[in-house]
Motif scaffolding. Structure first.
Motif, PDB file in Angstrom:
ATOM      1  N   ALA A 222       0.838  -1.192   0.000  1.00  0.00           N
ATOM      2  CA  ALA A 222       0.000   0.000   0.000  1.00  0.00           C
ATOM      3  C   ALA A 222       0.875   1.244   0.000  1.00  0.00           C
ATOM      4  CB  ALA A 222      -0.907  -0.003   1.216  1.00  0.00           C
ATOM      5  N   LYS A 223       0.318   2.322  -0.579  1.00  0.00           N
ATOM      6  CA  LYS A 223       1.023   3.606  -0.487  1.00  0.00           C
ATOM      7  C   LYS A 223       1.043   4.049   0.970  1.00  0.00           C
ATOM      8  CE  LYS A 223       0.312   5.458  -5.084  1.00  0.00           C
ATOM      9  NZ  LYS A 223      -0.727   6.046  -5.962  1.00  0.00           N
ATOM     10  N   PRO A 224       2.042   4.800   1.365  1.00  0.00           N
ATOM     11  CA  PRO A 224       2.109   5.241   2.761  1.00  0.00           C
ATOM     12  C   PRO A 224       0.819   5.958   3.151  1.00  0.00           C
ATOM     13  CG  PRO A 224       4.093   5.894   1.573  1.00  0.00           C
ATOM     14  CD  PRO A 224       3.171   5.305   0.562  1.00  0.00           C
ATOM     15  N   GLY A 225       0.332   5.672   4.343  1.00  0.00           N
ATOM     16  CA  GLY A 225      -0.859   6.357   4.846  1.00  0.00           C
ATOM     17  C   GLY A 225      -2.169   5.742   4.394  1.00  0.00           C
ATOM     18  N   VAL A 226      -2.124   4.786   3.490  1.00  0.00           N
ATOM     19  CA  VAL A 226      -3.379   4.170   3.026  1.00  0.00           C
ATOM     20  C   VAL A 226      -3.805   3.101   4.031  1.00  0.00           C
ATOM     21  CG1 VAL A 226      -4.435   2.742   1.238  1.00  0.00           C
ATOM     22  CG2 VAL A 226      -2.899   4.621   0.605  1.00  0.00           C
ATOM     23  N   GLU A 227      -5.058   3.171   4.403  1.00  0.00           N
ATOM     24  CA  GLU A 227      -5.558   2.217   5.394  1.00  0.00           C
ATOM     25  C   GLU A 227      -5.816   0.874   4.710  1.00  0.00           C
ATOM     26  OE1 GLU A 227      -7.874   0.252   8.090  1.00  0.00           O
ATOM     27  OE2 GLU A 227      -9.258   1.613   7.047  1.00  0.00           O
ATOM     28  N   LEU A 228      -5.234  -0.209   5.289  1.00  0.00           N
ATOM     29  CA  LEU A 228      -5.237  -1.506   4.604  1.00  0.00           C
ATOM     30  C   LEU A 228      -6.644  -2.064   4.411  1.00  0.00           C
ATOM     31  CD1 LEU A 228      -2.118  -3.352   6.073  1.00  0.00           C
ATOM     32  CD2 LEU A 228      -2.368  -2.116   3.903  1.00  0.00           C
ATOM     33  N   GLY A 229      -7.495  -1.897   5.421  1.00  0.00           N
ATOM     34  CA  GLY A 229      -8.863  -2.411   5.315  1.00  0.00           C
ATOM     35  C   GLY A 229      -9.594  -1.759   4.151  1.00  0.00           C
ATOM     36  N   ARG A 230      -9.411  -0.442   4.016  1.00  0.00           N
ATOM     37  CA  ARG A 230     -10.063   0.285   2.922  1.00  0.00           C
ATOM     38  C   ARG A 230      -9.537  -0.188   1.577  1.00  0.00           C
ATOM     39  NH1 ARG A 230     -10.169   5.562   5.146  1.00  0.00           N
ATOM     40  NH2 ARG A 230     -11.922   5.633   6.596  1.00  0.00           N
ATOM     41  N   LEU A 231      -8.204  -0.316   1.520  1.00  0.00           N
ATOM     42  CA  LEU A 231      -7.583  -0.731   0.265  1.00  0.00           C
ATOM     43  C   LEU A 231      -8.095  -2.123  -0.112  1.00  0.00           C
ATOM     44  CD1 LEU A 231      -5.660  -0.231  -2.034  1.00  0.00           C
ATOM     45  CD2 LEU A 231      -3.769  -1.066  -0.614  1.00  0.00           C
ATOM     46  N   ALA A 232      -8.188  -3.017   0.892  1.00  0.00           N
ATOM     47  CA  ALA A 232      -8.651  -4.378   0.636  1.00  0.00           C
ATOM     48  C   ALA A 232     -10.062  -4.354   0.059  1.00  0.00           C
ATOM     49  CB  ALA A 232      -8.606  -5.204   1.916  1.00  0.00           C
ATOM     50  N   SER A 233     -10.934  -3.526   0.621  1.00  0.00           N
ATOM     51  CA  SER A 233     -12.301  -3.537   0.089  1.00  0.00           C
ATOM     52  C   SER A 233     -12.346  -2.885  -1.289  1.00  0.00           C
ATOM     53  CB  SER A 233     -13.294  -2.899   1.070  1.00  0.00           C
ATOM     54  OG  SER A 233     -12.745  -1.781   1.684  1.00  0.00           O
ATOM     55  N   ARG A 234     -11.487  -1.901  -1.541  1.00  0.00           N
ATOM     56  CA  ARG A 234     -11.439  -1.316  -2.905  1.00  0.00           C
ATOM     57  C   ARG A 234     -11.014  -2.382  -3.914  1.00  0.00           C
ATOM     58  NH1 ARG A 234      -9.618   3.607  -0.887  1.00  0.00           N
ATOM     59  NH2 ARG A 234      -7.418   3.174  -1.269  1.00  0.00           N
ATOM     60  N   ILE A 235     -10.007  -3.179  -3.512  1.00  0.00           N
ATOM     61  CA  ILE A 235      -9.549  -4.241  -4.417  1.00  0.00           C
ATOM     62  C   ILE A 235     -10.676  -5.240  -4.656  1.00  0.00           C
ATOM     63  CG2 ILE A 235      -7.965  -6.200  -4.628  1.00  0.00           C
ATOM     64  CD1 ILE A 235      -5.895  -4.508  -3.087  1.00  0.00           C
ATOM     65  N   ARG A 236     -11.373  -5.586  -3.581  1.00  0.00           N
ATOM     66  CA  ARG A 236     -12.452  -6.569  -3.706  1.00  0.00           C
ATOM     67  C   ARG A 236     -13.540  -6.051  -4.640  1.00  0.00           C
ATOM     68  NH1 ARG A 236     -13.455  -7.181   1.453  1.00  0.00           N
ATOM     69  NH2 ARG A 236     -11.650  -8.543   1.636  1.00  0.00           N
ATOM     70  N   GLU A 237     -13.891  -4.771  -4.460  1.00  0.00           N
ATOM     71  CA  GLU A 237     -14.939  -4.200  -5.302  1.00  0.00           C
ATOM     72  C   GLU A 237     -14.515  -4.129  -6.762  1.00  0.00           C
ATOM     73  OE1 GLU A 237     -15.961  -0.414  -3.538  1.00  0.00           O
ATOM     74  OE2 GLU A 237     -16.530  -1.480  -1.699  1.00  0.00           O
ATOM     75  N   ALA A 238     -13.261  -3.728  -6.984  1.00  0.00           N
ATOM     76  CA  ALA A 238     -12.808  -3.503  -8.350  1.00  0.00           C
ATOM     77  C   ALA A 238     -12.574  -4.808  -9.100  1.00  0.00           C
ATOM     78  CB  ALA A 238     -11.532  -2.665  -8.343  1.00  0.00           C
ATOM     79  N   THR A 239     -12.114  -5.873  -8.381  1.00  0.00           N
ATOM     80  CA  THR A 239     -11.687  -7.078  -9.093  1.00  0.00           C
ATOM     81  C   THR A 239     -12.519  -8.312  -8.758  1.00  0.00           C
ATOM     82  OG1 THR A 239     -10.181  -7.678  -7.322  1.00  0.00           O
ATOM     83  CG2 THR A 239      -9.296  -6.264  -9.062  1.00  0.00           C
TER      84      THR A 239
END
Ligand SMILES: Nc1ncnc2c1ncn2[C@@H]1O[C@H](COP(=O)(O)OP(=O)(O)O)[C@@H](O)[C@H]1O
Ligand SMILES: [Mg+2]
Lengths: 387, 245
Positions: A222-239
């Motif tokens: 993740a980019k610095p400062g990006v919250e992992l839970g949020r990033l995980a759900s973005r990935i789930r939604e997108a892919t």
């Protein structure tokens, strides 16, 4: 200590033999309970070791159907580029993982777990590996092997029939592809026993059978400062893929293994059996101790000890033997654990185990005590006048 | 209440029409069939009668261990049967000293610790209680035996522990079931002397259930029981008192 509590204690320890057998029963029970639970925890802990050992990234992206660390479901070819395009992803690299057949120098065929990590970054490699060992992966045909298994699963038979540990420079043929041991790495002992071999992603794909030549995981930083839970759900939604932190993935693995394999049931039975046998022994000894004291307790009642204080005296007796027996039993379990651990068995004593064990032992003692107290409550103080 | 207690001044225990039955229906047993009695303070009362006549039942009721089925009871102004269970236990602890026929000593405690139990029940710190108890044992000729376990002692010595235990908290009522049955004559006499001394102080009463004809002459009053009833006979009519009082 209140005088009557001390009296209860003296009644308890007065008969050495009975006292020792009471404590011994509880030591036995506690030993069984703590030991079995710790072996269980030890094995449960070892599930997903290789993913816990992998280093450098924040998230594992995988097919949503993946249940655990040993379950490899190929991802679509487009997965990597799609993940790279998601906001908040610093970098994403592919990882290949599969069970393959390996032929040792003397011809023996074994099953190994091949992990292929990104050729360029070597991200996802084993945390404990020395920098030089990892760098050695860039050499032609290079593989890294697990230190612990050099002399066991991976041992090589020599012409004179003796075995030697596999060594740097040895050739191992993986799925008929030539590979050379270029280094070793320390690995956390794994519940799954097949040796883990690291190589590069492209080499791993080449070794794999044609129908299995696709990415298993995409590792994401993740980019610095990006919250992992949020990033995980973005990935789930997108892919539509699952994105898990290493801890989450390990937990999912643990849950699956415990639920789907026999180990939970097997250990469950052993723990419950050990517990039941142990506590029955303890409870029975405790109960008969209270019954044997009935006459004394009736006399105390006649002399004016309230029922509640009689109950308290029994509780004091139960607590003394319970805590003492548990202390010794749990101590012995920990001791036996350090011996078992040395012998390579999984064994981990946790505070949770110790606390739950104490609770369990005290509960069963209390139950025995309550049964005893019930009898004592009903005691007729007038019985003291009877011959 | 004040008028009544004034008129009862010298009466320690009074029973009026006290009955006790065990069980109910077909199996109902009438153990006491209407007991009337008055026991004066400062008296040693002996209770005699054939086996099964209700002696144990009566002393159990007088000492607040059992409750009567009907009738009026006053033990130093209190009817223990009217107290809630917990309070009755506390009343016993404060008021009654027991000498059980079977001694009922705690096998794992020393003689002094056993004798200290009533003090321990009332919260006296352990070392103080044991010291006081050892003093009482010494008065009974057991000074050397304070640290012995009951099983190391003879029946007579165990009985003396039981007596020290009954006296250690200076109870107003002393209830003894066959206190001399395990003793030789000389020790028996000595024990009775001790019990008498305890009874003679004002505001005290001693009740002794006994079969021992030898000690009857020490009684101030002998209560004869038969079939759940009592026949009072002044001791002077039967046996001359051994003590001047
Ligand atoms: N707990 C009891 N339940 C039923 N019957 C009892 C009980 N205790 C005593 N009895 C009966 O009551 C009667 C009086 O008994 P008890 O007071 O022990 O007499 P004693 O002490 O004079 O021998 C006897 O018939 C005895 O069987
Ligand atoms: Mg009797």
């Amino acid at each position: 200590m209140r005088p009557l509590d001390r009296l209860a204690y003296r009644m308890l320890i007065g008969d050495r033999l009975k006292y020792l057998s009471l404590v011994a029963g509880l030591v036995f029970a506690s030993l069984l309970v703590v030991q079995q639970a710790s072996i269980f925890t030890g094995y449960a802990d070892r599930t997903g070791s290789w993913i816990l050992d992998s280093d450098g990234h924040d998230l594992w992206v995988m097919d949503e159907q993946v249940d655990m660390s040993e379950d490899s479901k190929p991802l679509l070819q487009t997965a990597l580029s799609r993940v790279r395009g998601i906001d908040g992803v610093a970098w994403a690299v592919p990882l290949y993982k599969n069970y393959l057949k390996a032929r040792l120098p003397h011809g023996k065929l074994i099953t190994v777990r091949v992990v292929g990590i990104d050729d360029a970054s070597l991200a996802g490699g084993p945390r404990g590996a020395a920098r030089e060992a990892l760098a050695a992966l860039r050499r032609d045909q290079a593989i890294l092997v697990n230190e612990d298994q050099l002399a066991t699963t991976l041992a090589v038979a020599q012409p004179d029939g003796t075995m030697r540990p596999v060594a740097i420079g040895d050739s191992i043929s993986i799925n008929e592809h030539q590979a050379t041991v270029a280094g070793t790495f320390p690995a956390t002992p794994d519940f799954f026993w097949d040796p883990v071999l690291y190589t590069t992603y492209s080499r791993a794909l080449a070794m794999a059978p044609p129908e299995r030549r696709s990415t298993t995981y995409v590792l994401v930083k993740a980019k610095p400062g990006v919250e992992l839970g949020r990033l995980a759900s973005r990935i789930r939604e997108a892919t539509g893929f699952a994105a898990l932190t290493t801890e989450e993935f390990a937990a999912r693995t643990r849950t699956y293994v415990l639920a789907q394999t026999g180990i939970l049931i097997n250990f469950g039975i052993t723990i419950v059996l050990g517990f039941v046998i142990g506590t029955l022994v303890a409870a029975q000894t405790l109960y008969s101790f209270i019954l044997e004291n009935q006459r004394s307790l009736a006399a105390l009642k006649a002399m004016g000890v309230r029922n509640a204080r009689i109950a308290r005296m029994v509780v004091v007796q139960v607590l003394v033997v319970g805590v003492l027996g548990y202390g010794i039993g749990a101590g012995l379990a920990a001791l036996s654990g350090s011996l078992l651990d040395g012998a390579g068995l999984a064994f981990r004593v946790t505070w949770t185990t110790l606390l739950l064990g104490l609770l369990a032992i005290l509960t069963s003692c209390t139950l025995a005590g309550l049964l005893g107290i019930r009898r004592v409550m009903r005691l007729d103080p007038a019985s003291v006048f009877k011959t | 209440m004040t008028a009544a207690s004034a008129s009862l001044r010298s009466v320690a225990i009074r029973c009026e029409a006290v009955t006790k039955h065990y069980g109910s229906g077909e199996t109902r047993i009438a153990a006491l069939r209407g007991v009337d009695l008055a026991i004066d303070e400062g008296c040693m009362t002996m209770l005699v009668g054939p086996s099964g006549c209700g002696k144990t039942t009566l002393i159990s009721i007088l000492s607040g261990i059992l409750s009567q089925s009907s009738g009026e009871l006053s033990v130093f102004g209190t009817d223990p049967s009217r107290l809630p269970d917990g309070d009755r236990a506390e009343w016993r602890a404060a008021t009654v000293g027991f000498v059980f026929q079977q001694f009922n000593l705690l096998p794992t405690l020393t003689a002094a610790e056993n004798a200290a139990v009533p003090l321990l029940i009332r919260g006296t710190p352990w070392p103080d209680a044991v010291e006081i108890a050892c003093g009482h044992l010494s008065e009974l000729g057991m000074a050397e035996r304070c640290g012995s376990l009951p099983r190391e002692l003879s029946g007579g010595q165990q009985q003396r522990i039981a007596i020290a235990r009954a006296l250690v908290h200076d109870p107003r009522l002393l209830v003894c079931d066959e206190p001399t049955s395990a003793l030789d004559h000389e020790t028996g006499e000595r024990v009775i002397d001790v019990l008498r001394a305890a009874a003679l102080r004002s505001g005290r009463a001693v009740i002794v259930v006994t079969h021992d004809q030898r000690i009857l002459r020490h009684a101030d009053t002998i209560l004869r029981m038969d079939d759940g009833r009592i026949i009072v006979e002044p001791v002077s009519d039967a046996i001359p008192p051994a003590h001047g009082a």
